[in-house]
Design a protein around this motif. Structure first.
Motif, mmCIF file in Angstrom:
data_model
loop_
_atom_site.group_PDB
_atom_site.id
_atom_site.type_symbol
_atom_site.label_atom_id
_atom_site.label_comp_id
_atom_site.label_asym_id
_atom_site.label_seq_id
_atom_site.Cartn_x
_atom_site.Cartn_y
_atom_site.Cartn_z
ATOM 1 N N LEU B 72 0.829 -1.206 0.000
ATOM 2 C CA LEU B 72 0.000 0.000 0.000
ATOM 3 C C LEU B 72 0.865 1.259 0.000
ATOM 4 O O LEU B 72 0.529 2.255 -0.651
ATOM 5 C CB LEU B 72 -0.946 0.001 1.210
ATOM 6 N N LEU B 75 1.871 1.752 -3.431
ATOM 7 C CA LEU B 75 0.723 2.258 -4.185
ATOM 8 C C LEU B 75 0.575 3.766 -3.999
ATOM 9 O O LEU B 75 0.387 4.527 -4.959
ATOM 10 C CB LEU B 75 -0.536 1.526 -3.694
ATOM 11 N N THR B 78 3.201 5.579 -5.920
ATOM 12 C CA THR B 78 2.862 5.598 -7.347
ATOM 13 C C THR B 78 1.841 6.697 -7.640
ATOM 14 O O THR B 78 1.976 7.461 -8.592
ATOM 15 C CB THR B 78 2.308 4.225 -7.770
ATOM 16 N N SER B 235 6.257 2.891 -13.217
ATOM 17 C CA SER B 235 6.863 1.638 -12.753
ATOM 18 C C SER B 235 8.337 1.545 -13.143
ATOM 19 O O SER B 235 9.070 0.752 -12.553
ATOM 20 C CB SER B 235 6.088 0.438 -13.299
ATOM 21 N N ASP B 244 8.039 2.188 -5.526
ATOM 22 C CA ASP B 244 6.672 2.359 -6.006
ATOM 23 C C ASP B 244 5.949 1.025 -5.891
ATOM 24 O O ASP B 244 6.454 0.079 -5.269
ATOM 25 C CB ASP B 244 6.686 2.862 -7.457
ATOM 26 N N LEU B 245 4.777 0.936 -6.489
ATOM 27 C CA LEU B 245 3.970 -0.285 -6.391
ATOM 28 C C LEU B 245 4.749 -1.498 -6.900
ATOM 29 O O LEU B 245 4.853 -2.531 -6.213
ATOM 30 C CB LEU B 245 2.686 -0.079 -7.206
ATOM 31 N N ALA B 266 0.262 -6.631 -8.153
ATOM 32 C CA ALA B 266 0.527 -5.340 -8.810
ATOM 33 C C ALA B 266 -0.413 -5.149 -10.001
ATOM 34 O O ALA B 266 -0.976 -4.068 -10.206
ATOM 35 C CB ALA B 266 1.982 -5.271 -9.259
ATOM 36 N N TRP B 269 -3.850 -4.093 -8.894
ATOM 37 C CA TRP B 269 -3.864 -2.693 -8.447
ATOM 38 C C TRP B 269 -3.824 -1.733 -9.630
ATOM 39 O O TRP B 269 -4.547 -0.743 -9.673
ATOM 40 C CB TRP B 269 -2.693 -2.412 -7.497
ATOM 41 N N TYR B 270 -2.971 -2.035 -10.612
ATOM 42 C CA TYR B 270 -2.923 -1.148 -11.785
ATOM 43 C C TYR B 270 -4.263 -1.142 -12.516
ATOM 44 O O TYR B 270 -4.727 -0.097 -12.988
ATOM 45 C CB TYR B 270 -1.793 -1.565 -12.739
ATOM 46 N N LEU B 273 -6.586 1.124 -10.585
ATOM 47 C CA LEU B 273 -6.253 2.543 -10.741
ATOM 48 C C LEU B 273 -6.657 3.074 -12.118
ATOM 49 O O LEU B 273 -7.237 4.151 -12.241
ATOM 50 C CB LEU B 273 -4.750 2.758 -10.532
#
Lengths: 253, 322
Positions: B72, B75, B78, B235, B244-245, B266, B269-270, B273
């Motif tokens: 997190l 995240l 990022t 990234s 970063d993430l 990952a 999460w991307y 987002l």
């Protein structure tokens, strides 16, 4: 005749090798309507655009209410004014375009507000005046409409209201009805006639000979950048002396 | 025959006209559509089956690590980096676009060279370059060239990995943003500027109130793509050890060797987002569509994204593709 509001003297303009305006002299009396006629490419629009400095002259000058437009006198020179000073001069001259040029992302009322807000008028009074002007051009019910939702005639009437909002002392009309469907020409000319009746000083570039005959105090005829004919509507429209003017008028009448 | 008679002439009647008028219109069948749909669905089903049944995906591990604090934190970094680069690069991009369109040949050329340079150099290379700034310029001084500087800073203290990432990505993004903004600005008709001038609006006012808002509909879709590219592009900072993430995930799998499930963390999460960004883009686009007539609602957009649910108005111009 009283002191003219607009004095144009020796106005010349070239685009490259092409001379668009060639030594134009013209006076427009305060409260009068001057109609500019001429074939396309004769320099009518350029003349109008030079009056509020959208085009810079190559020689000569335009004077409105005793003030030279776009320049200040410095001995034997005319020095171009700052953007700010030119902006101030332009705010006293209203202009209406052939393609309306309303701001498409703003409603009719917001279009009418824009010039006033720029001039520092508060929103409340500006809106009141905006509504009054939209009512005057017969569009009180369209204040929330966007330009795309209005007919060409309605858009042009909003454009006239927008130009009037900053209380100009002079109005310029650049072929205001040329982009309109025939049935909408009348409503726009009607608004312009009303405006002329209130004593607004107007310079109108148009092909509407009927409007010229009925409303104009002065008709001038341009040909290849030269002013070849000027006088009362009767004189110019019925007995033109210049050959080019005669040919043009017999073609459009 | 007079005009009047011509208009009232009797129309030619044929037997069977009545039946034709009452007939139901049946659209042509398109068996190819069904066959191709079934084939594609089979492929999709195969992929889904392997996702669910292949134990080496370790979905349990994905779940266990999904909300780990270190991930997190990555995240959040990022997101911060993306937001900071977005703002600074667009401010720089506006300046560059206006310079590019300026009548001043020096400003216009400098902007053109900047755009040429930073569009040509890969961002990863740039990042490494900024990271090594201290070896090129041990000190940075602020002042007028050839005169005594006002301020001097040690570069080694200045360029941390994070700052190198911020500067590198900003310079890269600004070049692309400038081109997008310039394209939007030139799409606004010249008559708009003239009308605004004639109303007595100042240059700044014309730019911010008349030209830029009208340029926005042309700027936003391309900018949305650029922003999504940036979010994913951040990234690359993992190569200079910025957490970063992606780098947070890499740190974990370097210890426990559960590479695939952590890469999936990952990935998910991307996906989340970018979905959020696309939604925001939709609302911004709708805001700037003022005065453009047709306004599509939020659900229409989603139906547009999921074509199994027919759209209310099919695109006639794309019919040839069906």
């Amino acid at each position: 005749m009283s002191e003219p509001l607009v004095r144009v003297r020796g106005l010349s303009k070239r685009f490259g090798h092409h001379t668009v305006l060639d030594g134009i002299d013209l006076d427009v009396a305060r409260g009068s309507v001057a109609v500019v006629l001429g074939p396309s490419g004769s320099g009518k629009s350029t003349l109008l655009r030079t009056v509020n400095h959208l085009e810079k002259p190559d020689a000569g000058f335009v004077e409105v209410n005793g003030e030279i437009i776009g320049y200040r006198r410095d001995g034997t020179r005319l020095r171009e004014l700052s953007d700010r000073a030119i902006t101030r001069q332009r705010s006293r001259i209203g202009m209406v375009f052939q393609q309306f040029n309303l701001f498409p992302h703003k409603t009719a009322l917001e279009n009418v507000l824009e010039g006033q807000l720029a001039a520092g008028v508060r929103r409340g009074p500006a809106e009141a005046r905006g509504r009054e002007l939209l009512d005057r051009v017969g569009l009180a019910d369209k204040e929330r409409s966007y330009p795309r939702q209005m007919s060409g005639g309605q858009q042009q009437r909003v454009a006239i209201a927008r130009a009037l909002a900053v209380e100009p002392e002079l109005m310029l009309f650049d072929e205001p009805t040329s982009a309109l469907d025939p049935e909408m020409v009348g409503e726009v000319l009607g608004v312009m006639k009303d405006l002329a009746r209130t004593g607004m000083t107007m310079i109108v570039v148009t092909h509407e000979i009927g409007f010229a005959r009925e409303v104009a105090d002065q008709v001038v005829f341009l040909d290849e950048g030269r002013l070849v004919e000027a006088g009362t509507p009767d004189a110019v429209l019925t007995e033109p002396t210049h050959e080019r003017a005669r040919a043009f008028l017999s073609a459009v009448l | 025959m007079s005009v009047d008679e011509a208009v009232r002439r009797p129309l030619l009647a044929r037997d069977g006209d009545e039946e034709l008028l009452g007939a139901r219109l049946v659209a042509r069948r398109k068996p190819g559509q069904w066959i191709s749909a079934v084939l594609v669905l089979l492929v999709v089903a195969g992929i889904v089956k392997s996702l669910v049944t292949n134990p080496r995906y370790h979905w349990d591990v994905v779940g266990a690590f999904f909300l780990r604090p270190s991930i997190l934190d990555g995240l959040v970094l990022t997101l911060w980096l993306t937001a900071a680069v977005l703002v600074s690069s667009y401010l720089l991009g506006i300046v560059l676009a206006v310079m590019r369109l300026s009548a001043n040949p020096v400003l216009s050329s400098v902007s053109a060279v900047y755009i040429w340079f930073f569009r040509s150099v890969p961002p990863l290379l740039q990042l490494l370059f900024w990271f090594q700034m201290a070896s090129l310029y041990p000190q940075i001084s602020l002042g007028i060239p050839f005169l005594k500087p006002f301020v001097t800073i040690e570069t080694a203290h200045l360029f941390s990995g994070l700052l190198a990432a911020f500067v590198g990505l900003t310079f890269d993004m600004a070049a692309f943003a400038a081109e997008i903004i310039r394209g939007g600005l030139v799409s606004v008709e010249a008559g708009q500027t003239e009308a605004a001038k004639a109303l007595g609006l100042s240059k700044a006012r014309i730019f911010w109130r008349i030209v830029l808002p009208q340029a926005m509909p042309a700027i936003i879709p391309a900018s949305g793509n650029l922003l999504i590219g940036l979010l994913k592009g951040t990234s690359i900072v993992s190569v200079i050890a910025v957490q970063d993430l992606l780098y947070s995930v890499q740190l974990i799998y370097a210890q426990n060797y559960l590479v695939i499930p952590l890469l999936l963390v990952a990935t998910i999460w991307y996906l989340i987002l970018v979905t959020i960004l696309s939604t925001i883009q939709f609302f911004v686009e709708r805001h700037y569509a003022r005065g453009k007539g047709a306004r599509s609602g939020f659900w229409q957009l989603w139906r547009g994204q999921l074509p199994l649910v027919p759209r209310s108005r099919p695109r006639r111009d794309l019919e040839v593709l069906r």
